[in-house]
Design an enzyme around this catalytic site. Structure first.
Site, short mmCIF file in Angstrom:
data_model
loop_
_atom_site.label_atom_id
_atom_site.label_comp_id
_atom_site.label_asym_id
_atom_site.label_seq_id
_atom_site.Cartn_x
_atom_site.Cartn_y
_atom_site.Cartn_z
N ARG A 277 -35.18 -6.30 0.24
CA ARG A 277 -35.34 -5.73 1.38
C ARG A 277 -35.54 -4.10 1.42
NH1 ARG A 277 -31.11 -8.33 3.21
NH2 ARG A 277 -29.94 -6.16 3.45
N GLU B 169 -14.23 -8.75 -8.91
CA GLU B 169 -14.57 -9.25 -7.58
C GLU B 169 -15.93 -8.86 -7.04
OE1 GLU B 169 -12.65 -11.08 -5.19
OE2 GLU B 169 -14.85 -11.02 -4.29
N PHE B 170 -16.74 -9.93 -6.29
CA PHE B 170 -17.99 -9.83 -6.00
C PHE B 170 -18.37 -9.80 -4.44
CE2 PHE B 170 -17.56 -11.85 -10.17
CZ PHE B 170 -18.38 -11.01 -10.73
N GLY C 177 -35.67 -0.42 2.13
CA GLY C 177 -34.91 0.55 3.15
C GLY C 177 -34.81 1.99 2.88
N LYS D 35 -19.47 -7.67 -14.06
CA LYS D 35 -19.13 -6.92 -12.91
C LYS D 35 -20.20 -5.91 -12.90
CE LYS D 35 -17.99 -5.40 -8.92
NZ LYS D 35 -18.47 -6.18 -7.67
N ARG E 180 -18.95 -8.83 -0.73
CA ARG E 180 -19.75 -7.91 0.02
C ARG E 180 -19.17 -7.38 1.13
NH1 ARG E 180 -24.72 -11.34 1.19
NH2 ARG E 180 -22.72 -12.91 1.02
N ASP F 7 0.81 -1.26 -0.08
CA ASP F 7 -0.18 -0.26 0.24
C ASP F 7 0.87 1.40 -0.17
OD1 ASP F 7 -3.20 0.03 0.71
OD2 ASP F 7 -2.32 1.93 0.76
N THR G 157 -12.86 -2.62 -9.94
CA THR G 157 -14.16 -2.60 -10.92
C THR G 157 -13.75 -1.41 -11.96
OG1 THR G 157 -15.56 -3.05 -9.26
CG2 THR G 157 -16.49 -2.05 -10.84
N CYS H 246 -19.74 0.84 -3.71
CA CYS H 246 -19.78 0.37 -4.98
C CYS H 246 -21.22 0.91 -5.73
CB CYS H 246 -19.67 -1.05 -4.94
SG CYS H 246 -18.26 -1.78 -4.45
#
Ligand SMILES: NC(=O)c1ccc[n+]([C@@H]2O[C@H](COP(=O)([O-])OP(=O)(O)OC[C@H]3O[C@@H](n4cnc5c(N)ncnc54)[C@H](O)[C@@H]3O)[C@@H](O)[C@H]2O)c1
Ligand SMILES: O=c1ccn([C@@H]2O[C@H](COP(=O)(O)OP(=O)(O)O[C@H]3O[C@H](CO)[C@@H](O)[C@H](O)[C@H]3O)[C@@H](O)[C@H]2O)c(=O)[nH]1
Length: 428
Positions: free
Chosen positions: A248, A148-149, A250, A201, A151, A32, A123, A257
């Site tokens: 859901r 990448e998927f 909300g 993606k 969460r 990093d 992404t 993302c």
């Protein structure tokens, strides 16, 4: 077989990827530019809230298979695979800003061993594989797309138990080498071209955001016609073609993302000559949802929040993460503050003393009851489980009026009503 891997960027994706790949038996060095973050990781401190990550990082540090360094050049010098996990934030025109990708690729290009593979997990829009190739300036290095998927909040679980692994490569042998890294995972593997991988993606995130906007729009219809959205979703979900996942209702969708990726896909389509009206509508419905929830709080306060104290439970963009990026809660709080509200908030993942600029204008409290002290309305904006088990008598005692806007339909109605609370939910 253990492979030598470098991971560029140790954020939610990079740190999870590095820790999980070392857990799968590979030799991983994580890089990093943020020296403080690298120092903390080398002390065994995990900079983000992510279930199971701590254990994997400690496991990797103990075995010596997971290291953290500043400076990409030495780290990639003997790597067979280099993952790019750097940010791709939203640019001014909505498109993904590729500057971090370009900078990282330009930095590592001269130092990569011959025949190594650069794997892009950030992404990125279609065509970015070429952008990476150009920035690397190396014809002997392959670039592979591997979206990448995961969460946030269940990143480790999602990485180790993915619904699918997608590899986009022009070169079949490079695709096979990358697939080999995931041999320990029981997941369908899809090998395709880079443009399709990159589109998978964006299409996946846009579709999920569409489901949520759809259910929030249905919730508005339910309110108008006197139906209960929870029952409606239950009834819809029995249909196997629909299912009940990601329906859901909300306060609107947010996070690091969906917002940026939906805008990026609108722009990708526009640049390619297609007007993605459907997705624009999905974004509009989401903005409306933030305003609708702010309006509910205003109505609960008697028509105006000017000078009125509002308690807020939940600031992060969803439960089980400490991430505040594009949080619906902050969108709604921002609208309330603009209308003159005095906001006192509590979130289990946000420190009372936080100097985070995104919390400017909000008094962050150390416990949920302190946030309710003197408040005329309590707005619940993130679905932390612990909110369900709090002492409602104590809440009733400290509030100036017993009114709750439950933006997540989280709370049990009866215990609140029994104590004299007036409860407003979403779509019911
Ligand atoms: N967060 C998620 O849930 C998620 C899931 C899937 C995909 N993604 C995508 O993955 C990418 C990364 O997202 P994130 O949430 O992990 O970002 P993040 O902001 O949490 O982490 C990015 C890290 O990269 C570091 N960095 C930037 N430039 C660097 C460089 N040149 N060399 C080394 N390190 C560098 C930053 O200091 C930071 O620590 C984005 O493209 C995002 O869209 C994110
Ligand atoms: O039924 C639902 C599901 C989610 N949300 C909201 O939608 C947003 C995104 O939630 P979630 O998808 O769980 O969070 P992320 O961690 O942002 O994950 C998404 O974004 C990642 C980054 O691209 C992808 O990798 C994941 O597959 C994708 O789910 C949050 O505000 C949630 O509260 C709802 O309102 N209703």
């Amino acid at each position: 077989m253990a492979q030598k891997i470098a991971v560029i960027g140790t954020g939610y994706v990079g740190l999870t990827t590095g820790a999980c790949l070392s857990h799968l038996g590979h030799d991983v060095v994580c890089v990093d530019v943020d020296a403080a973050k690298v120092d903390a990781l080398n002390q065994g401190e995990i900079p983000i809230l992510e279930a199971g990550l701590d254990e994997l990082v400690q496991e990797g540090r103990t075995s010596g298979q997971l290291r953290f360094v500043v400076g990409a050049a030495p780290a990639v010098a003997d790597a067979e695979f280099v993952y790019l996990c750097v940010p791709t934030p939203q640019g001014g025109d909505g498109s993904a800003d590729l500057s971090y990708i370009r900078d990282a690729a330009a930095e590592i290009g001269p130092h990569l061993p011959p025949e190594s593979i650069v794997i892009n997990k950030s992404t990125v829009p279609v065509g970015s594989t070429r952008v990476v190739e150009q920035a690397l300036g190396r014809s002997d290095v392959h670039v592979v797309s591997n979206p990448e998927f995961l969460r946030e909040g269940s990143a480790v679980h999602d990485f180790l138990h993915p619904d699918r692994v997608v590899i986009g490569a022009d070169d079949q042998s490079a695709a096979i080498r990358v697939a080999g890294l995931y041999l320990g995972l029981a997941a369908p593997l899809q090998v395709t071209d880079p443009a399709s991988a990159e589109t998978i993606k964006y299409a996946s995130n846009a579709f999920l955001a569409t489901k949520i906007s759809f259910v929030n729009a249905i919730a508005a219809v339910c309110e108008a016609v006197g139906a209960d959205v929870n029952d409606v979703v239950l009834g819809m979900g029995y249909d196997k073609r629909i299912g009940d996942a990601f329906l859901r209702p909300g306060p609107g969708w947010g996070g690091s993302c969906f917002p940026k990726d939906s805008h990026a896909l609108v722009k990708i389509a526009e640049d390619a000559g297609y007007d993605f009206d459907l997705l624009k509508g999905v974004i509009t419905v989401n903005d409306q949802q933030f305003t609708r929830v702010a309006d509910k709080v205003e109505q609960a306060a008697g028509g105006s929040v000017d000078g009125v104290t509002i308690a807020v439970w939940g600031l992060t963009f969803k439960a089980r993460t400490d991430d505040l990026r594009d949080s619906p809660s902050l969108e709604i709080v921002g609208r309330l503050v603009e209308r003159g509200a005095v906001v006192r908030a509590y979130d289990p993942a946000v420190d009372a003393g936080s100097d985070d600029a995104r919390l400017h204008g909000i008094e962050v409290c150390g416990d949920p009851y302190a946030a309710c002290d003197g408040a005329s309305v309590l707005a619940i904006l993130t679905e932390w489980d612990e909110f369900k088990w709090l002492d409602l008598d104590k809440v009733a005692e400290v509030m100036a009026a017993k009114r709750v806007v439950d933006g997540r339909n989280l709370m049990d109605r009866n215990p609140l009503v029994r104590r004299g609370f007036v409860l407003e939910g979403i779509g019911r």
